[in-house]
Write a protein that holds these residues in place. Structure first.
Motif, PDB file in Angstrom:
ATOM      1  N   ALA A 126       0.845  -1.192   0.000  1.00  0.00           N
ATOM      2  CA  ALA A 126       0.000   0.000   0.000  1.00  0.00           C
ATOM      3  C   ALA A 126       0.882   1.244   0.000  1.00  0.00           C
ATOM      4  CB  ALA A 126      -0.906  -0.001   1.219  1.00  0.00           C
ATOM      5  N   PHE A 127       0.490   2.223  -0.778  1.00  0.00           N
ATOM      6  CA  PHE A 127       1.232   3.488  -0.774  1.00  0.00           C
ATOM      7  C   PHE A 127       0.297   4.633  -1.120  1.00  0.00           C
ATOM      8  CE2 PHE A 127       1.697   1.695  -5.030  1.00  0.00           C
ATOM      9  CZ  PHE A 127       1.389   2.756  -5.859  1.00  0.00           C
ATOM     10  N   THR A 128       0.644   5.794  -0.602  1.00  0.00           N
ATOM     11  CA  THR A 128      -0.084   7.021  -0.918  1.00  0.00           C
ATOM     12  C   THR A 128       0.762   7.859  -1.861  1.00  0.00           C
ATOM     13  OG1 THR A 128      -1.273   7.041   1.176  1.00  0.00           O
ATOM     14  CG2 THR A 128      -1.065   9.139   0.027  1.00  0.00           C
ATOM     15  N   PRO A 181       3.314  11.620   1.976  1.00  0.00           N
ATOM     16  CA  PRO A 181       2.995  10.638   0.927  1.00  0.00           C
ATOM     17  C   PRO A 181       4.217   9.763   0.677  1.00  0.00           C
ATOM     18  CG  PRO A 181       3.523  12.754  -0.050  1.00  0.00           C
ATOM     19  CD  PRO A 181       3.466  12.986   1.438  1.00  0.00           C
ATOM     20  N   ASP A 182       3.986   8.554   0.243  1.00  0.00           N
ATOM     21  CA  ASP A 182       5.124   7.685  -0.088  1.00  0.00           C
ATOM     22  C   ASP A 182       5.801   8.137  -1.372  1.00  0.00           C
ATOM     23  OD1 ASP A 182       4.875   5.527   2.018  1.00  0.00           O
ATOM     24  OD2 ASP A 182       2.857   5.527   1.172  1.00  0.00           O
ATOM     25  N   SER A 197      -9.380   6.877  -0.945  1.00  0.00           N
ATOM     26  CA  SER A 197      -8.925   8.007  -0.119  1.00  0.00           C
ATOM     27  C   SER A 197      -8.392   9.192  -0.912  1.00  0.00           C
ATOM     28  CB  SER A 197      -7.853   7.538   0.879  1.00  0.00           C
ATOM     29  OG  SER A 197      -8.323   6.460   1.659  1.00  0.00           O
ATOM     30  N   SER A 198      -8.996   9.471  -2.062  1.00  0.00           N
ATOM     31  CA  SER A 198      -8.580  10.639  -2.842  1.00  0.00           C
ATOM     32  C   SER A 198      -8.962  11.929  -2.120  1.00  0.00           C
ATOM     33  CB  SER A 198      -9.239  10.623  -4.221  1.00  0.00           C
ATOM     34  OG  SER A 198      -8.768   9.540  -4.988  1.00  0.00           O
ATOM     35  N   PHE A 201      -4.125  13.837  -3.829  1.00  0.00           N
ATOM     36  CA  PHE A 201      -3.672  12.591  -3.228  1.00  0.00           C
ATOM     37  C   PHE A 201      -4.568  11.417  -3.604  1.00  0.00           C
ATOM     38  CE2 PHE A 201      -1.858  15.826  -0.595  1.00  0.00           C
ATOM     39  CZ  PHE A 201      -0.761  15.292   0.058  1.00  0.00           C
ATOM     40  N   THR A 223      -4.569   6.877  -2.472  1.00  0.00           N
ATOM     41  CA  THR A 223      -3.882   5.728  -1.879  1.00  0.00           C
ATOM     42  C   THR A 223      -4.194   4.478  -2.709  1.00  0.00           C
ATOM     43  OG1 THR A 223      -3.935   6.678   0.326  1.00  0.00           O
ATOM     44  CG2 THR A 223      -3.658   4.281   0.180  1.00  0.00           C
ATOM     45  N   ASP A 243      -3.689   0.166  -2.957  1.00  0.00           N
ATOM     46  CA  ASP A 243      -3.375  -1.116  -2.323  1.00  0.00           C
ATOM     47  C   ASP A 243      -3.088  -2.108  -3.429  1.00  0.00           C
ATOM     48  OD1 ASP A 243      -3.946  -0.019   0.195  1.00  0.00           O
ATOM     49  OD2 ASP A 243      -6.065  -0.568   0.042  1.00  0.00           O
TER      50      ASP A 243
END
Length: 262
Positions: free
Chosen positions: A2-4, A29-30, A237-238, A257, A259, A261
């Protein structure tokens, strides 16, 4: 995994190094994709970002104009770039994560002020750029891919403060919206932001010209996050970080943004 991910037209990465650092520290954020860096790659303040944990970067740059960069806490390798419309501009770079996901970071030409390619060369270049993007994605349909960036088009009626008043304004004209739609369809791209936030006015850009941008709220959604069709169930999660538009000496764009998965 998972990353944002965030995308942000920073309008000079060196001038606004402090704002980039603020975003990285406060929102973490990642991956952060920047556009309009206005810097050669070797002048991007990479050490400052590495000190905050973002030790990986792929970028394309040029002095004073354009420029795209992907900053990452996750290992990422350079996956090339495309020079659509043969402009010789640093407007695209791609990076590949260890799980194979490819991230495309774009800065589509703004197109000048007059929406007529006969009277305005820049508008023609914008349409040509989008046409070549469309053809590229049609010929090599993306898989396990994310496309982000300042695409300089607000496609939906609720992506602008006044659909009627902006129909003849560059960034919301029917021909631009059609070209962007063809590009999206050719690649099977899903509009991540609008999938997560399907209803209501939504903007990521507010002009510097407004005396009080927040009160006037004459915005446009020019910054986008797309995902290839095989990732349509992988994101959530935008959000748009509207507050960043009000930071000291801000960019006229706010970060977007999402996220994933994967």
């Amino acid at each position: 995994m998972a990353f944002t991910l965030a995308t942000w037209n920073i309008n000079s990465v060196r001038l606004r190094e402090g704002l980039v650092a603020k975003l990285l520290q406060e929102e973490a954020p990642d991956i952060l994709c920047l556009q309009e860096c206005k810097s050669p790659v070797d002048k991007i303040p990479t050490q400052a970002f590495a000190d905050l944990g973002y030790g990986h970067m792929v970028a394309r740059g040029q002095k004073g104009y354009n420029g795209v960069a992907i900053l990452s806490r996750l290992p990422i390798e350079d996956a090339g770039d495309q020079d659509f419309a043969s402009l010789g501009h640093a407007r695209h770079v791609a990076g590949r994560l260890e799980n194979g996901t490819v991230i495309h970071n774009f800065y589509v030409p703004a197109g000048g002020d007059v929406p007529d390619r006969e009277k305005n060369e820049k508008f023609g270049q914008k349409l040509d750029y989008l046409t070549e993007m469309r053809d590229w994605f049609r010929d090599s349909r993306p898989e396990k891919a994310i496309l982000v960036g300042d695409l300089n088009i607000a496609p939906r009626e609720d992506d602008v403060w006044s659909h009627k008043q902006l129909l003849k304004v560059v960034s919301h004209t029917p021909i631009e919206v059609d070209h962007l739609g063809q590009t999206q369809d050719a690649g099977g791209w899903v509009d991540v932001t609008r999938s997560d936030i399907p209803e209501g006015q939504l903007y990521s850009w507010w002009s510097y010209r407004a005396r009080d941008w927040d009160a006037a709220d004459k915005g446009r959604r020019l910054d986008h996050v797309w995902a290839s069709d095989d990732l349509k169930n992988a994101f959530h999660s935008s959000r748009v970080l509207r507050a960043a538009r009000g930071w000291e000496k801000p960019s006229d764009h706010a970060p977007v943004f999402a996220t994933f998965d994967l």
